[in-house]
Design an enzyme around this catalytic site. Structure first.
Site, PDB file in Angstrom:
ATOM      1  N   GLY A 156       0.947  -1.159  -0.012  1.00 16.12           N
ATOM      2  CA  GLY A 156      -0.182  -0.136  -0.006  1.00 16.12           C
ATOM      3  C   GLY A 156       0.913   1.395  -0.020  1.00 16.12           C
ATOM      4  NE  ARG A 203       6.503  -1.252   4.853  1.00 20.94           N
ATOM      5  CZ  ARG A 203       7.069  -1.116   5.920  1.00 20.94           C
ATOM      6  NH1 ARG A 203       8.355  -1.703   6.207  1.00 20.94           N
ATOM      7  NH2 ARG A 203       6.438  -0.608   6.952  1.00 20.94           N
ATOM      8  NE  ARG A 245      -3.419  -5.915   1.067  1.00 20.07           N
ATOM      9  CZ  ARG A 245      -2.811  -4.833   1.818  1.00 20.07           C
ATOM     10  NH1 ARG A 245      -2.168  -3.956   1.125  1.00 20.07           N
ATOM     11  NH2 ARG A 245      -3.216  -4.538   3.003  1.00 20.07           N
ATOM     12  CD  GLU A 255      -6.785  -6.200   3.390  1.00 25.83           C
ATOM     13  OE1 GLU A 255      -8.250  -6.502   3.147  1.00 25.83           O
ATOM     14  OE2 GLU A 255      -6.029  -6.201   2.289  1.00 25.83           O
ATOM     15  CG  MET A 256      -8.410  -0.606   4.775  1.00 27.80           C
ATOM     16  SD  MET A 256      -8.352   1.138   5.004  1.00 27.80           S
ATOM     17  CE  MET A 256      -9.896   1.840   4.643  1.00 27.80           C
ATOM     18  CD  GLU A 257      -5.325  -1.685   0.984  1.00 23.80           C
ATOM     19  OE1 GLU A 257      -5.168  -2.621   1.671  1.00 23.80           O
ATOM     20  OE2 GLU A 257      -5.428  -0.653   1.479  1.00 23.80           O
ATOM     21  CB  SER A 314       0.987  -3.550  11.520  1.00 25.28           C
ATOM     22  OG  SER A 314      -0.409  -3.291  11.064  1.00 25.28           O
ATOM     23  CG  ASP A 315      -3.335  -2.272  13.742  1.00 25.35           C
ATOM     24  OD1 ASP A 315      -2.942  -2.107  12.784  1.00 25.35           O
ATOM     25  OD2 ASP A 315      -4.865  -2.512  13.781  1.00 25.35           O
TER      26      ASP A 315
HETATM   27  N1  HPA Z   1      -8.032  -1.658  10.008  1.00 26.46           N
HETATM   28  C1  HPA Z   1      -7.845  -1.448   8.645  1.00 26.46           C
HETATM   29  N2  HPA Z   1      -6.753  -1.741   7.912  1.00 26.46           N
HETATM   30  C2  HPA Z   1      -5.682  -2.013   8.600  1.00 26.46           C
HETATM   31  C3  HPA Z   1      -5.573  -2.121   9.718  1.00 26.46           C
HETATM   32  C4  HPA Z   1      -6.930  -2.019  10.810  1.00 26.46           C
HETATM   33  O1  HPA Z   1      -6.737  -1.912  11.766  1.00 26.46           O
HETATM   34  N3  HPA Z   1      -4.470  -2.272  10.108  1.00 26.46           N
HETATM   35  C5  HPA Z   1      -3.537  -2.337   9.140  1.00 26.46           C
HETATM   36  N4  HPA Z   1      -4.500  -1.971   7.824  1.00 26.46           N
END
Ligand code: HPA
Length: 236
Positions: free
Chosen positions: A20, A24, A87, A181-183, A205-206
């Site tokens: 994304g 990176r 991805r 995530e979003m993709e 990552s979170d």
């Molecule tokens: N939400 C949406 N997209 C993301 C997140 C999340 O917590 N962490 C990394 N991409």
């Protein structure tokens, strides 16, 4: 040159890694590819082509969310005849079955996006990974000495990073979804449309349950394992 990518025909390899974040993409080009050349910086969405283990490989930033990612995926497939997109991204953990820095290889992705509902006139299409890439990624992860635990499972590609619908998490997790995530949903749909291969490999990552976050340094180390899996799968 396509509308959003400034590469000449042939400048983009048939295999593309697709993070994304455009920075990176630069980090991957500098740390994993030999002889990488910048082919586009339109809108700051950097793209590079180099080689990895004797294979020509490109790495192209996608931006965040399905609308941005879809612009680049459409142009890579349609204008540059890209055959394989992997991805490499980050995701939020939705369940304690996945820990911070674990890697999720997405066999499929669900979404709250309206894009596929428009595309399929209200039908719920099932976007899935290319099976040969999925299998190669699993084999690569089994062969590598990884610091991370690897899972194969579903991602939820949300249109909102700052979710207004926390009540969705429970039914999604109850039906096997591991991360958000979003993709990925959009990428798998476009690959199916063009008859090409796509896979998403994401690092947690979170975490939406434990509320942990990774430091930039931790992300760099654990992202390296994810890139190695992605490259091995992509050239298979
Ligand atoms: N939400 C949406 N997209 C993301 C997140 C999340 O917590 N962490 C990394 N991409």
């Amino acid at each position: 040159m396509s509308t959003h990518i400034a590469a000449a025909p042939g400048e983009i390899a048939p295999i593309v890694l697709f993070p994304g974040d455009p920075l990176r993409a630069k980090w991957i080009a500098e740390n994993f590819l030999e002889g990488a050349n910048l082919y586009s910086e339109v809108r700051g969405m950097l793209g590079f082509t180099g080689s990895w283990n004797g294979h020509r490989v490109s790495v192209q930033g996608s931006g965040m969310g399905q609308p941005s990612m879809s612009i680049y995926a459409n142009e890579l497939f349609d204008s540059y005849e890209v055959q394989t997109i992997v991805r490499v991204g980050s995701c939020g953990g939705l369940t304690e079955k996945v820990a911070m820095r674990d890697i999720i290889i997405a066999n499929g992705a669900c979404t709250d996006s309206g894009i596929n509902r428009q595309r399929f006139h209200g039908l719920d299409y099932a976007p899935v990974a290319d099976f040969s890439l999925l299998r190669a990624a699993v084999e690569a992860s089994e062969a590598l000495p990884l610091a991370n635990t690897v899972h194969v499972g579903l991602l939820y590609s949300s249109d909102q990073f700052y979710s207004t619908r926390p009540e969705l998490t429970e039914p999604l997790v109850a039906h096997g979804v591991l991360g958000v995530e979003m993709e990925t949903s959009g990428l798998y749909t476009l690959a199916a449309y063009y008859g090409r291969r796509a896979l998403a490999v994401c690092t947690v990552s979170d975490h939406l349950v434990t509320h942990e976050e990774t430091t930039a340094q931790e992300r760099e180390q654990t992202f390296g394992d994810m890139i190695e899996i992605a490259l091995r799968a992509a050239v298979s």
